[in-house]
Write a protein that holds these residues in place. Structure first.
Motif, PDB file in Angstrom:
ATOM      1  N   LYS A 345      -0.263 -20.982  10.921  1.00  0.00           N
ATOM      2  CA  LYS A 345      -0.414 -21.438   9.532  1.00  0.00           C
ATOM      3  C   LYS A 345      -0.064 -20.325   8.542  1.00  0.00           C
ATOM      4  O   LYS A 345      -0.026 -20.547   7.339  1.00  0.00           O
ATOM      5  CB  LYS A 345      -1.854 -21.904   9.262  1.00  0.00           C
ATOM      6  CG  LYS A 345      -2.338 -22.986  10.195  1.00  0.00           C
ATOM      7  CD  LYS A 345      -1.534 -24.252  10.061  1.00  0.00           C
ATOM      8  CE  LYS A 345      -2.056 -25.335  10.985  1.00  0.00           C
ATOM      9  NZ  LYS A 345      -1.046 -26.356  11.262  1.00  0.00           N
ATOM     10  N   THR A 346       0.135 -19.110   9.060  1.00  0.00           N
ATOM     11  CA  THR A 346       0.481 -17.973   8.204  1.00  0.00           C
ATOM     12  C   THR A 346       1.690 -17.253   8.788  1.00  0.00           C
ATOM     13  O   THR A 346       1.986 -17.383   9.980  1.00  0.00           O
ATOM     14  CB  THR A 346      -0.687 -16.964   8.128  1.00  0.00           C
ATOM     15  OG1 THR A 346      -0.968 -16.492   9.454  1.00  0.00           O
ATOM     16  CG2 THR A 346      -1.928 -17.585   7.541  1.00  0.00           C
ATOM     17  N   THR A 347       2.366 -16.503   7.953  1.00  0.00           N
ATOM     18  CA  THR A 347       3.440 -15.628   8.412  1.00  0.00           C
ATOM     19  C   THR A 347       3.023 -14.202   8.073  1.00  0.00           C
ATOM     20  O   THR A 347       2.861 -13.876   6.889  1.00  0.00           O
ATOM     21  CB  THR A 347       4.762 -15.967   7.687  1.00  0.00           C
ATOM     22  OG1 THR A 347       5.101 -17.333   7.958  1.00  0.00           O
ATOM     23  CG2 THR A 347       5.892 -15.069   8.155  1.00  0.00           C
ATOM     24  N   VAL A 348       2.799 -13.384   9.108  1.00  0.00           N
ATOM     25  CA  VAL A 348       2.421 -11.979   8.902  1.00  0.00           C
ATOM     26  C   VAL A 348       3.330 -11.120   9.771  1.00  0.00           C
ATOM     27  O   VAL A 348       3.342 -11.272  10.997  1.00  0.00           O
ATOM     28  CB  VAL A 348       0.940 -11.718   9.257  1.00  0.00           C
ATOM     29  CG1 VAL A 348       0.575 -10.253   8.976  1.00  0.00           C
ATOM     30  CG2 VAL A 348       0.020 -12.642   8.466  1.00  0.00           C
ATOM     31  N   VAL A 349       4.126 -10.270   9.152  1.00  0.00           N
ATOM     32  CA  VAL A 349       5.069  -9.423   9.898  1.00  0.00           C
ATOM     33  C   VAL A 349       4.925  -7.960   9.474  1.00  0.00           C
ATOM     34  O   VAL A 349       4.495  -7.673   8.354  1.00  0.00           O
ATOM     35  CB  VAL A 349       6.540  -9.886   9.696  1.00  0.00           C
ATOM     36  CG1 VAL A 349       6.810 -11.188  10.430  1.00  0.00           C
ATOM     37  CG2 VAL A 349       6.870 -10.035   8.215  1.00  0.00           C
ATOM     38  N   TYR A 350       5.293  -7.066  10.397  1.00  0.00           N
ATOM     39  CA  TYR A 350       5.167  -5.630  10.116  1.00  0.00           C
ATOM     40  C   TYR A 350       6.246  -4.835  10.849  1.00  0.00           C
ATOM     41  O   TYR A 350       6.535  -5.094  12.015  1.00  0.00           O
ATOM     42  CB  TYR A 350       3.781  -5.135  10.562  1.00  0.00           C
ATOM     43  CG  TYR A 350       3.682  -3.629  10.723  1.00  0.00           C
ATOM     44  CD1 TYR A 350       4.021  -2.763   9.682  1.00  0.00           C
ATOM     45  CD2 TYR A 350       3.244  -3.074  11.928  1.00  0.00           C
ATOM     46  CE1 TYR A 350       3.934  -1.380   9.838  1.00  0.00           C
ATOM     47  CE2 TYR A 350       3.145  -1.693  12.099  1.00  0.00           C
ATOM     48  CZ  TYR A 350       3.493  -0.851  11.049  1.00  0.00           C
ATOM     49  OH  TYR A 350       3.413   0.508  11.198  1.00  0.00           O
ATOM     50  N   PRO A 373       1.488 -19.252   3.665  1.00  0.00           N
ATOM     51  CA  PRO A 373       1.034 -18.002   3.041  1.00  0.00           C
ATOM     52  C   PRO A 373       1.564 -16.827   3.860  1.00  0.00           C
ATOM     53  O   PRO A 373       1.452 -16.830   5.099  1.00  0.00           O
ATOM     54  CB  PRO A 373      -0.497 -18.108   3.126  1.00  0.00           C
ATOM     55  CG  PRO A 373      -0.764 -19.591   3.170  1.00  0.00           C
ATOM     56  CD  PRO A 373       0.377 -20.167   3.969  1.00  0.00           C
ATOM     57  N   THR A 374       2.174 -15.866   3.201  1.00  0.00           N
ATOM     58  CA  THR A 374       2.981 -14.846   3.897  1.00  0.00           C
ATOM     59  C   THR A 374       2.598 -13.430   3.483  1.00  0.00           C
ATOM     60  O   THR A 374       2.362 -13.169   2.304  1.00  0.00           O
ATOM     61  CB  THR A 374       4.475 -15.092   3.578  1.00  0.00           C
ATOM     62  OG1 THR A 374       4.833 -16.375   4.089  1.00  0.00           O
ATOM     63  CG2 THR A 374       5.369 -14.037   4.206  1.00  0.00           C
ATOM     64  N   LEU A 375       2.577 -12.536   4.499  1.00  0.00           N
ATOM     65  CA  LEU A 375       2.350 -11.110   4.245  1.00  0.00           C
ATOM     66  C   LEU A 375       3.403 -10.297   4.966  1.00  0.00           C
ATOM     67  O   LEU A 375       3.668 -10.529   6.150  1.00  0.00           O
ATOM     68  CB  LEU A 375       0.973 -10.696   4.776  1.00  0.00           C
ATOM     69  CG  LEU A 375      -0.217 -11.129   3.924  1.00  0.00           C
ATOM     70  CD1 LEU A 375      -1.421 -11.384   4.785  1.00  0.00           C
ATOM     71  CD2 LEU A 375      -0.551 -10.052   2.921  1.00  0.00           C
ATOM     72  N   VAL A 376       4.017  -9.365   4.237  1.00  0.00           N
ATOM     73  CA  VAL A 376       4.998  -8.463   4.855  1.00  0.00           C
ATOM     74  C   VAL A 376       4.462  -7.043   4.723  1.00  0.00           C
ATOM     75  O   VAL A 376       4.225  -6.557   3.611  1.00  0.00           O
ATOM     76  CB  VAL A 376       6.384  -8.588   4.174  1.00  0.00           C
ATOM     77  CG1 VAL A 376       7.380  -7.623   4.816  1.00  0.00           C
ATOM     78  CG2 VAL A 376       6.903 -10.024   4.288  1.00  0.00           C
ATOM     79  N   ALA A 388       1.825  -9.960  -0.517  1.00  0.00           N
ATOM     80  CA  ALA A 388       1.442 -11.319  -0.123  1.00  0.00           C
ATOM     81  C   ALA A 388       2.050 -12.322  -1.088  1.00  0.00           C
ATOM     82  O   ALA A 388       2.125 -12.069  -2.288  1.00  0.00           O
ATOM     83  CB  ALA A 388      -0.080 -11.443  -0.133  1.00  0.00           C
ATOM     84  N   ARG A 389       2.499 -13.436  -0.542  1.00  0.00           N
ATOM     85  CA  ARG A 389       2.977 -14.556  -1.356  1.00  0.00           C
ATOM     86  C   ARG A 389       2.355 -15.836  -0.807  1.00  0.00           C
ATOM     87  O   ARG A 389       2.080 -15.936   0.389  1.00  0.00           O
ATOM     88  CB  ARG A 389       4.515 -14.679  -1.303  1.00  0.00           C
ATOM     89  CG  ARG A 389       5.262 -13.516  -1.916  1.00  0.00           C
ATOM     90  CD  ARG A 389       5.070 -13.419  -3.427  1.00  0.00           C
ATOM     91  NE  ARG A 389       5.829 -12.338  -4.032  1.00  0.00           N
ATOM     92  CZ  ARG A 389       5.376 -11.092  -4.178  1.00  0.00           C
ATOM     93  NH1 ARG A 389       4.168 -10.787  -3.744  1.00  0.00           N
ATOM     94  NH2 ARG A 389       6.114 -10.170  -4.751  1.00  0.00           N
ATOM     95  N   SER A 390       2.159 -16.817  -1.686  1.00  0.00           N
ATOM     96  CA  SER A 390       1.495 -18.035  -1.235  1.00  0.00           C
ATOM     97  C   SER A 390       2.343 -19.270  -1.486  1.00  0.00           C
ATOM     98  O   SER A 390       3.453 -19.185  -2.016  1.00  0.00           O
ATOM     99  CB  SER A 390       0.145 -18.180  -1.936  1.00  0.00           C
ATOM    100  OG  SER A 390      -0.626 -19.164  -1.272  1.00  0.00           O
ATOM    101  N   VAL A 391       1.783 -20.403  -1.094  1.00  0.00           N
ATOM    102  CA  VAL A 391       2.428 -21.698  -1.336  1.00  0.00           C
ATOM    103  C   VAL A 391       1.663 -22.396  -2.461  1.00  0.00           C
ATOM    104  O   VAL A 391       0.505 -22.065  -2.734  1.00  0.00           O
ATOM    105  CB  VAL A 391       2.423 -22.570  -0.057  1.00  0.00           C
ATOM    106  CG1 VAL A 391       3.256 -21.926   1.020  1.00  0.00           C
ATOM    107  CG2 VAL A 391       0.996 -22.826   0.447  1.00  0.00           C
TER     108      VAL A 391
END
Length: 563
Positions: A345-350, A373-376, A388-391
């Motif tokens: 349900k989320t996109t989290v990348v590093y 909802p996304t975190l880079v 962070a960015r959201s929908v």
């Protein structure tokens, strides 16, 4: 995509307003959707007036701020104007410093280094002030949570005035004045100003105290309009008035820095969209790729030739930014596929070597791709830093608040935030963030939504209708460009895929095979060609646009989706 058609307004109210304004009922409906339900409100909306701006002294602590600045001027103190490295921050610093320099010579500016200091007020910035005998710092677009930093400055004999628009924490810093319309105890009538907007209210209060005519502040409105567009604050109320007149300044008497950027474009009149997608990224690029000081230098420069040189430099930063953004987005997409994370349900990348200056843009791109909802994350000194960015409809700031045990610091808004955490907490945070979103984000929010303002027929689209529609500008959150839907459209046989990779769709349509023909373009909708081929009827969701071709201007549908 989910098509969400707004409910039809009370027909009696629509009819009454339509007759009072002598406009099409569809226009009346669009106005009522924006809470404009009377002749007077419509007049205010279509003819924004600077006289409608609120008294700046209604803002909590404004009197204290003005008194302290006047005292600094009287005692010949050194003043430091401090702001963040993004568009809102750099425009705020340009606005405040250039105004103060007209009334006081001892003004310095400070933009923190994105990499060495990070977001917000920094100890390095306070040390710089202390080393340079500065006794007053005016912080813009940051500071409302800088409790420890403001206390540290106080120990060094430095006072703070804070002009912020972010949500305060439970405690306010011990500053001389905290100007923030989002303060619980602030009764200012409009709480959606950006940082530069709060700065503008402060210079409005100062100029009034000094009996300066308000017209002397007009040249600063181009900075305010740029910050409003770039910071994605609602274009309602005061923001709409400030953006309207700021655009007028950009188009009639732009400062040297804007003139230098606009000079490279082949456009007569800039809209708020041009400001957001052309001017703002270039201002931002300096802070992303090099240092925000370069943006401030461009914005306060008065000599056209020097501004031109700065603009060339910034153009290069913008090209570098585009390359970095493209490369990191591709690496992030590979990482998501490789780790089989598309079901989350989320996109989290590093990745530790990703450029910190562009991770916010990459987060936006990934949100467009997976609509989560996304975190880079990237490495930043001893810690990891993320954007962070959201929908639409999901508050990512609140979600991060629920993961606080793993976070060193965070700040931001409902749809965009930034944070830092220790590397050893990354996996635990990632897991917790997924759990929070899974529990609190409705499934429907993870499907992109098109909000449709009204269902209309092609015969409704007349030159007068479009002429009035254009006067709804400037568009933005709270006053988006109206989206329409029309049913039973048929392509007249000219439909085709266009673009180098045939990813776009070009059509010429009629409704029910009769009546007017109108062209349409659907960017990224090349895959929908089969839905419109062989004269199959379809519905389209679209906004109305002007298309200029060989000097001829015609109306077209900019299609968002097809069913």
């Amino acid at each position: 995509m989910r098509w969400n058609l707004k409910p039809v307004q009370n027909s009696e109210n629509v009819q009454t307003l339509s007759q009072a304004l002598h406009v099409d009922p569809i226009i009346a409906q669009l106005l009522i959707e924006r809470n404009i339900d009377s002749f007077d409100k419509a007049k205010q909306f279509f003819r924004p007036s600077l006289d409608e701006l609120h008294d700046p002294f209604l803002m909590k602590d404004m009197e204290k701020a003005v008194t302290r600045i006047e005292q600094a001027i009287a005692q010949e103190e050194n003043i430091l104007v401090y702001g963040d490295y993004d568009v809102d921050g750099t425009t705020s610093v340009a606005l405040m410093s250039s105004y103060l320099k007209t009334i006081h010579p001892a003004i310095a500016t400070y933009i923190p280094d994105r990499y060495a200091e990070g977001y917000g007020v920094s100890y390095m910035g306070i040390d710089y002030a202390s080393d340079n005998d500065i006794t007053l710092i005016i912080a813009l677009d940051c500071g409302v949570k800088a409790i420890d930093k403001v206390a540290y400055a106080k120990e060094k004999g430095i006072d703070f005035i804070i002009c912020d628009h972010h949500r305060p924490g439970p405690q306010l810093p011990d500053a001389i004045a905290v100007l923030d319309p989002k303060r619980e105890d602030c009764e200012y009538p409009y709480d959606e100003l950006c940082g530069c907007g709060v700065g503008f209210k402060l210079i409005s209060a100062l100029s009034r105290k000094r009996n300066q005519p308000f017209s002397e502040l007009h040249p600063y409105l181009d900075l305010v309009a740029t910050a409003i567009g770039a910071d994605i604050v609602p274009i309602t109320g005061e923001n709409r008035i400030l953006a309207y007149y700021g655009l007028e300044v950009i188009n009639t008497a732009p400062r040297a820095g804007f003139k230098a950027i606009i000079h490279q474009l082949k456009k007569d009149t800039l809209t708020i969209t041009d400001v957001v997608f052309i001017i703002a990224p270039r201002i931002n690029a300096a802070g992303r790729m090099k240092h925000g000081n370069h943006a401030v230098a461009l914005l306060i420069e008065e000599d056209d030739h020097t501004a031109q040189n700065y603009a060339v430099e910034i153009e290069q930063y913008n090209s570098d930014r585009k390359e970095a953004d493209k490369a990191i987005t591709e690496e992030a997409l590979v990482q998501i596929q490789k780790n089989n994370e598309t079901e989350r349900k989320t996109t989290v990348v590093y990745q530790e070597d990703w450029h910190k200056g562009v991770i916010g843009i990459v987060a936006s791109r990934l949100t467009e791709t997976y609509y989560r909802p996304t975190l880079v994350f990237t490495k930043s000194g001893e810690n990891l830093a993320a954007s962070a960015r959201s929908v639409k409809g999901f508050d990512v700031y609140n979600a991060l608040h629920q993961c606080e045990e793993f976070i060193e610091q965070f700040g931001g808004h409902k749809y965009a935030a930034g944070l830092t955490l220790k590397e050893e907490n990354y996996e635990a945070f990632k897991q917790r963030f997924e759990e929070v979103v899974k529990a609190s984000c409705e499934e429907r929010l993870l499907i992109p939504e098109i909000t449709i303002d009204a269902k209309i027929n092609l015969t409704d689209i007349t030159p007068k209708f479009y002429r009035i529609l254009k006067q709804f500008a400037p568009f933005g959150p709270g006053n988006m460009k109206p989206t329409f839907m029309t049913e039973n459209l048929v392509d007249t046989g000219y439909g085709k895929k266009v673009g180098a990779d045939e990813s776009h769709l070009k059509v010429t349509v009629t409704q029910n095979n009769t009546g007017p023909r109108i062209g349409g373009i659907g960017f990224g909708l090349g895959n929908a060609y089969d839905l419109i081929s062989n004269k199959k009827p379809f519905s389209a969701a679209y906004v109305l646009d002007e298309n200029t071709w060989n000097g001829e201007v015609s109306l077209q549908l900019r299609i968002k989706d097809i069913k």
